[in-house]
Write a protein that holds these residues in place. Structure first.
Motif, PDB file in Angstrom:
ATOM      1  N   VAL A  17       0.871  -1.174   0.000  1.00 61.10           N
ATOM      2  CA  VAL A  17       0.000   0.000   0.000  1.00 61.10           C
ATOM      3  C   VAL A  17       0.909   1.225   0.000  1.00 61.10           C
ATOM      4  CG1 VAL A  17      -1.759   1.281   1.271  1.00 61.10           C
ATOM      5  CG2 VAL A  17      -1.808  -1.232   1.257  1.00 61.10           C
ATOM      6  N   VAL A  18       0.666   2.135  -0.953  1.00 63.38           N
ATOM      7  CA  VAL A  18       1.547   3.286  -1.165  1.00 63.38           C
ATOM      8  C   VAL A  18       0.845   4.559  -0.710  1.00 63.38           C
ATOM      9  CG1 VAL A  18       2.922   4.550  -2.874  1.00 63.38           C
ATOM     10  CG2 VAL A  18       2.539   2.084  -3.150  1.00 63.38           C
ATOM     11  N   SER A  19       1.587   5.459  -0.102  1.00 59.39           N
ATOM     12  CA  SER A  19       1.009   6.718   0.356  1.00 59.39           C
ATOM     13  C   SER A  19       0.536   7.562  -0.826  1.00 59.39           C
ATOM     14  CB  SER A  19       2.026   7.508   1.180  1.00 59.39           C
ATOM     15  OG  SER A  19       3.167   7.826   0.405  1.00 59.39           O
ATOM     16  N   ARG A  20      -0.369   8.483  -0.553  1.00 64.27           N
ATOM     17  CA  ARG A  20      -0.951   9.301  -1.614  1.00 64.27           C
ATOM     18  C   ARG A  20       0.113  10.076  -2.392  1.00 64.27           C
ATOM     19  NH1 ARG A  20      -4.923  11.086   1.028  1.00 64.27           N
ATOM     20  NH2 ARG A  20      -6.523   9.796   0.032  1.00 64.27           N
ATOM     21  N   ASP A  21       1.166  10.510  -1.705  1.00 63.27           N
ATOM     22  CA  ASP A  21       2.224  11.282  -2.373  1.00 63.27           C
ATOM     23  C   ASP A  21       3.313  10.401  -2.974  1.00 63.27           C
ATOM     24  OD1 ASP A  21       3.627  10.394  -0.166  1.00 63.27           O
ATOM     25  OD2 ASP A  21       4.092  12.386   0.619  1.00 63.27           O
ATOM     26  N   LEU A  22       3.112   9.086  -2.941  1.00 61.25           N
ATOM     27  CA  LEU A  22       4.025   8.098  -3.539  1.00 61.25           C
ATOM     28  C   LEU A  22       5.401   8.062  -2.865  1.00 61.25           C
ATOM     29  CD1 LEU A  22       3.332   8.615  -7.375  1.00 61.25           C
ATOM     30  CD2 LEU A  22       2.094   7.187  -5.739  1.00 61.25           C
ATOM     31  N   SER A  23       5.483   8.546  -1.647  1.00 57.62           N
ATOM     32  CA  SER A  23       6.791   8.585  -0.977  1.00 57.62           C
ATOM     33  C   SER A  23       7.078   7.364  -0.113  1.00 57.62           C
ATOM     34  CB  SER A  23       6.896   9.839  -0.106  1.00 57.62           C
ATOM     35  OG  SER A  23       5.971   9.782   0.981  1.00 57.62           O
ATOM     36  N   ARG A  24       6.010   6.680   0.407  1.00 56.67           N
ATOM     37  CA  ARG A  24       6.205   5.604   1.375  1.00 56.67           C
ATOM     38  C   ARG A  24       5.274   4.430   1.074  1.00 56.67           C
ATOM     39  NH1 ARG A  24       3.832   7.461   5.747  1.00 56.67           N
ATOM     40  NH2 ARG A  24       2.936   9.223   4.592  1.00 56.67           N
ATOM     41  N   TYR A  25       5.613   3.277   1.629  1.00 57.80           N
ATOM     42  CA  TYR A  25       4.741   2.114   1.491  1.00 57.80           C
ATOM     43  C   TYR A  25       4.779   1.283   2.761  1.00 57.80           C
ATOM     44  CZ  TYR A  25       8.638  -1.182   1.037  1.00 57.80           C
ATOM     45  OH  TYR A  25       9.735  -1.953   1.294  1.00 57.80           O
TER      46      TYR A  25
END
Length: 333
Positions: A17-25
């Motif tokens: 699952v990836v954060s909305r800003d694509l920085s973390r999972y």
């Protein structure tokens, strides 16, 4: 909700699952995207809880790296690609001095591509230069189970996720294959999908009428090549395309349905290219069609060794939605 698949844990990868800003999972309990799709009613709720928690707690998760990603579905039960932007079809026909059959405006064009394996969003395109290597930037959806004979409005309810794709085409192999009467095969190698797949609600008001109303951005060798709006000039929406798939058979959860090359109606070659103020193109073939129509022959070559295509879509605030597809051509494999 944003989901991706890392290149670990076997051939189907590991769902994240990836954060909305694509920085973390973070790693959810569900191991693969196909497993989530098979039991979506239960999986969606649990994955959404993980997603909301990740976004609410910026200290959680590991750094997300698209270089480590498979396509969200490394392999799929079905990959069916339509041709919903009839401007693209009209240009092909015009370049050949032929008319588009009237049936094309009511009955979608579609082919079934290879789905046993896809290349990753940052993998190389392995092909020979004489094959006529081209990219095709498109929007795609992933469906849940859809019964045979589903009406467009019924099929639309089964749309689970949205992605982008580089539907690689080998243009110089196409004519001989089509002449055999059985359609594409060798001329359509493995496609590359965006690092991240998103639920339609992530698109906000850009998801309307079962279309994505945002520009699809293509860069070739570092230069802007096209940014046509995927919501404009789309004759058949995704509900209609998915309904077409199910006319004579069921569609299984995990079926990928493509829009075909995104293409907006424009005036002519010299008014449609990015450098001349137009929205440009999503494949080399379309530019070559304009060149053929206006000058009598195509002038722009297909992709060569080392060429790099980048495909992405930004929201209205300039944020990258799906991550960027970056494919480099390798003809010396």
């Amino acid at each position: 909700m944003k989901l991706a698949t890392l290149k670990q844990g076997g051939r189907d990868g590991r769902l994240v699952v990836v954060s909305r800003d694509l920085s973390r999972y973070v790693l959810p309990e569900i191991q693969t995207l196909q497993a989530a799709l098979d039991d979506w009613e239960q999986a969606e709720e649990s994955l959404k809880a993980v997603y909301d928690d990740l976004n609410a707690n910026p200290e959680k998760g590991e750094a997300f790296d698209p270089e480590k990603c498979h396509s969200p579905l490394p392999r799929a039960y079905q990959w069916a690609d339509g041709s919903a932007y009839l401007n693209h079809v009209e240009l092909v026909r015009k370049a050949r001095n032929s008319e588009v059959p009237e049936s094309f405006y009511d009955d979608p064009l579609m082919y079934q591509g290879g789905s046993d394996s896809f290349i990753g969003p940052r993998d190389e395109i392995l092909a020979q230069p004489e094959w006529g290597i081209d990219f095709e930037a498109e929007v795609v959806v992933i469906s849940g189970d859809v019964k045979q004979g589903a009406r467009p409005e019924e099929a639309a309810k089964a749309i689970r996720l949205v992605m982008l794709v580089n539907d690689v085409s080998l243009r110089n192999l196409i004519p001989a294959e089509l002449a055999k009467g059985f359609g594409f095969f060798q001329s359509k190698p493995a496609s590359a999908f965006s690092p991240v797949a998103v639920t339609p609600d992530e698109l906000g008001d850009a998801w309307k009428d079962n279309k994505v109303h945002l520009p699809l951005r293509v860069t070739l060798n570092g230069k802007p090549f096209g940014f046509p709006n995927a919501g404009d000039d789309m004759t058949f929406d995704f509900g209609r395309l998915l309904s077409h798939v199910t006319k004579t058979r069921n569609a299984a959860a995990g079926s990928i349905i493509g829009s075909g090359t995104v293409s907006n109606k424009q005036n002519d070659l010299y008014g449609s290219s990015v450098e001349n103020g137009g929205v440009g193109y999503c494949c080399l073939a379309e530019l070559r069609m304009y060149e053929t129509i206006e000058t009598g022959e195509p002038k722009t070559p297909f992709m060569q060794h080392g060429d790099v295509v980048e495909i992405e879509m930004l929201d209205k605030n300039g944020n990258n939605i799906f991550g960027t597809i970056i494919n480099k051509v390798n003809t010396k494999y």
